[in-house]
Write an enzyme that holds these catalytic residues in place. Structure first.
Site, PDB file in Angstrom:
ATOM      1  CB  CYS A   1       9.397  -4.807  -1.827  1.00 53.43           C
ATOM      2  SG  CYS A   1       8.853  -6.050  -0.681  1.00 53.43           S
TER       3      CYS A   1
ATOM      4  CB  SER B   1       8.699  -4.004   6.592  1.00 55.63           C
ATOM      5  OG  SER B   1       8.052  -5.292   6.752  1.00 55.63           O
TER       6      SER B   1
ATOM      7  CE1 TYR C   1       3.977 -11.701  -2.294  1.00 55.71           C
ATOM      8  CE2 TYR C   1       3.076 -11.243  -0.705  1.00 55.71           C
ATOM      9  CZ  TYR C   1       4.109 -10.726  -2.248  1.00 55.71           C
ATOM     10  OH  TYR C   1       4.409  -9.090  -2.231  1.00 55.71           O
TER      11      TYR C   1
END
Length: 250
Positions: free
Chosen positions: A48, A133, A179
């Protein structure tokens, strides 16, 4: 089963308002989560790009002996991210769970959201501190400085406005853009994401043709946030996500 960090366009990778946990570690403990050696644990995936950011900052800020680590298997089954004895995996040595979902359920027993990496866990309070993140790397960058001699600052105050601006552009069209294209269900949506992605990559190419780093004359978090997408581009996004106008190697 999947071995790609597959995250459809309607979830947290595209819209981080769906994140559940946004507590902050602070150096002085005013947030109730004090920066202390050995107190925190990071759950991550090598597959990821979002989790990859946190692994980079954990390394560069010399936090490896202070923040323990678990690495999930890159292949997900019907229950999602799991801990295994596969290559490069590190089991859950804190909670001893088989699935990352169990970590979320321990933090919030009625959790109904999407189970994602990275996850920053507080061993003392037995809960998730944060699963975003961009916020975790800010904590790693600044809040543990009294615990280590890694004084490098990837978010210097005099560059913050420009870093934030570049981060927004890259997040919208590149980090999330791949994405949006890869999981688009309509041709028009794919076309919009595809065009925005490669226009932004051209913008970045032009910018970096004149300077070594995205912002200022030092490496900053903006560079690392871009890097984790670009390093996967040819192997993953170009092929599997149909972002195929050109490869990074070209």
């Amino acid at each position: 089963m999947s071995n790609i960090c597959q995250i459809p366009a309607n979830n947290k990778t595209i819209n981080n308002t769906l994140d559940e946990f946004h507590y902050f570690i602070t150096a002085d403990g005013t947030s109730d989560f004090k920066a202390e050696p050995g107190r925190y644990h990071l759950y991550a995936s090598l597959a990821c790009p979002w989790a990859h950011r946190t692994l980079i900052f954990r390394k560069l800020k010399k936090l490896e002996d202070m923040i323990s680590l678990s690495i999930v298997d890159p292949v997900m089954d019907e229950n999602g991210w799991m801990f295994s004895d596969g290559p490069h995996c590190i089991p859950d040595t804190v909670n001893h769970f088989k699935y990352l979902r169990e970590v979320y359920m321990k933090a919030k027993n009625d959790f109904k959201g999407r189970v994602t990496v990275p996850v920053l866990w507080d061993k003392q309070k037995q809960t998730i501190v944060n699963n975003e993140s961009s916020e975790i790397i800010r904590m790693f960058n600044a809040e543990f400085n009294t615990c280590t001699d890694a004084t490098i600052d990837f978010y210097p105050e005099h560059l913050r406005n420009e870093i934030d601006q570049i981060n927004h552009i890259i997040f919208t069209s590149v980090n999330s853009g791949v994405y949006k294209a890869g999981f688009a269900e309509k041709q028009d949506d794919y076309n919009v994401a595809f065009d925005a992605l490669f226009k932004t990559l051209d913008f970045i190419e032009e910018r970096l043709s004149k300077k070594r780093y995205l912002v200022g004359n030092i490496i900053t978090e903006a560079d690392w946030r871009l890097f984790t997408t670009l390093i996967r581009f040819d192997a993953v996004y170009y092929i599997h996500f149909k972002c195929s106008l050109y490869r990074m190697i070209n």
